[in-house]
Scaffold this active site. Structure first.
Site, PDB file in Angstrom:
ATOM      1  CE  LYS A 203     -43.900 114.311   7.274  1.00 26.28           C
ATOM      2  NZ  LYS A 203     -43.233 113.567   8.348  1.00 26.28           N
TER       3      LYS A 203
HETATM    4  C1  5RP Z   1     -38.888 114.278  10.898  1.00 28.40           C
HETATM    5  C2  5RP Z   1     -40.137 114.188  10.113  1.00 28.40           C
HETATM    6  C3  5RP Z   1     -41.278 113.565  10.810  1.00 28.40           C
HETATM    7  O1  5RP Z   1     -41.555 112.376  10.146  1.00 28.40           O
HETATM    8  C4  5RP Z   1     -42.483 114.442  10.837  1.00 28.40           C
HETATM    9  O2  5RP Z   1     -42.167 115.708  11.317  1.00 28.40           O
HETATM   10  C5  5RP Z   1     -43.622 113.818  11.634  1.00 28.40           C
HETATM   11  O3  5RP Z   1     -43.285 113.730  12.937  1.00 28.40           O
HETATM   12  P1  5RP Z   1     -43.885 114.675  14.062  1.00 28.40           P
HETATM   13  O4  5RP Z   1     -45.337 114.252  14.211  1.00 28.40           O
HETATM   14  O5  5RP Z   1     -43.075 114.374  15.276  1.00 28.40           O
HETATM   15  O6  5RP Z   1     -43.795 116.104  13.593  1.00 28.40           O
HETATM   16  O7  5RP Z   1     -40.247 114.512   8.964  1.00 28.40           O
HETATM   17  O8  5RP Z   1     -37.881 114.685  10.128  1.00 28.40           O
END
Ligand code: 5RP
Length: 290
Positions: A203
């Site tokens: 991610k």
């Molecule tokens: C929070 C995270 C979130 O899962 C990630 O950032 C995705 O969320 P967003 O779309 O709000 O950024 O890792 O710790």
């Protein structure tokens, strides 16, 4: 003793027909064992190869942030539109009914809050992940952080060892320190380090030149949404990411902080899975939000 009276002799062996070659729809996963592939197939739709992961793990750092004050009221109505739920064990156990039957990507490290700069995260016990029947475990990497880079890479490495033992894929989450440039060079580096250390999914964030980030990462890359944007811009972000090679989104605030959360997640889903443009996605959002 099995009943042998009506034991019928097989006579349909399709001699001469070669067995169908099985291709696998998740990048870099063709050589994984069956159990891992089964979990990945629960997350990434075999028909499209894509996934909409709904991220609502933010509370583990931020507490009851906007849109996540009441997960029972804010998030549960969205679950049916998500391919996968990303959350912590506390929220999974206390709020998410097991009857939703959605694959879960469990936030599997902890140790940081918004009140500190620390990223001294520890990983959860693998037995917890097994008991919770999760389909993936997410672990954060702080690439470029002189204090915590090695610790977080070691966390990922250890989690991949454990996940491999029990057939649970691991998602490497690239955290961006305030001092890091949010560009393709940084995200390309961080994503590749996740994959090189065994992450099955990465991610990261969308950026200019994201096509190179996705191309150089041998496993699927999903993008976080980041801070709340106007809906049209958030859908453009999804569209560009998919066009540039993302395998989906792991999106939180741009869904659960939208004025119409159910409309937004359906529009995101359509952009990710059906290839509609951002404009078409926005029209869909507006229609559904009426
Ligand atoms: C929070 C995270 C979130 O899962 C990630 O950032 C995705 O969320 P967003 O779309 O709000 O950024 O890792 O710790």
């Amino acid at each position: 003793m099995a009943d042998l009276d009506d034991l019928r002799k097989g006579n349909n062996f399709a001699i001469g027909v070669t067995s169908g070659e099985q291709r696998f729809h998740v990048k870099g996963a063709a050589n994984l064992p069956w159990g891992m592939k089964d979990q990945l197939s629960r997350i990434f739709n075999p028909a499209t190869g894509k996934a909409v992961m709904l991220a609502f793990d933010h509370g583990f750092i931020m507490g009851p942030t906007s849109g996540l004050e009441r997960i029972d009221l804010n998030i549960l109505p969205l679950v049916e539109y998500a391919d996968c739920l990303m959350c912590t064990r506390g929220i999974l156990q206390s709020v998410v009914p097991p009857t939703v039957n959605k694959p879960v990507c469990l936030r599997s490290d902890a140790g940081t809050s918004i009140l500190t700069e620390l990223n001294d995260n520890v990983i959860i016990d693998i037995e917890d992940a097994i008991r919770l029947n999760v389909s993936a475990m997410a672990v954060m990497l702080a690439i470029g952080d002189t204090s915590y880079e090695a610790k977080t890479i070691a966390n990922l490495y250890k989690m991949v060892d454990l996940g491999s033992r029990y057939g649970i894929p691991v998602m490497g989450v690239t955290a961006v320190g305030k001092q890091m440039a949010r560009d393709a060079r940084y995200f390309g580096l961080a994503s590749r380090i996740c994959a090189e250390n065994g992450a099955h999914i990465v991610k990261t964030y969308y950026c200019e030149g994201f096509d190179k980030v996705a191309a150089a990462c041998p496993v699927p890359v999903v993008i976080a949404g980041g801070k709340k944007l106007p809906e049209k811009e958030a859908l453009e972000l999804c569209y560009k990411a998919i066009q540039d090679g993302a395998a989906g989104v792991d999106m939180g605030r741009n869904v659960f902080q939208s004025p119409s959360t159910q409309a937004m997640i359906q529009a995101v889903h359509a952009v990710v899975h059906t290839g509609i443009t951002a404009e078409q996605g926005y029209e869909l959002y507006q229609d559904l939000a009426k």
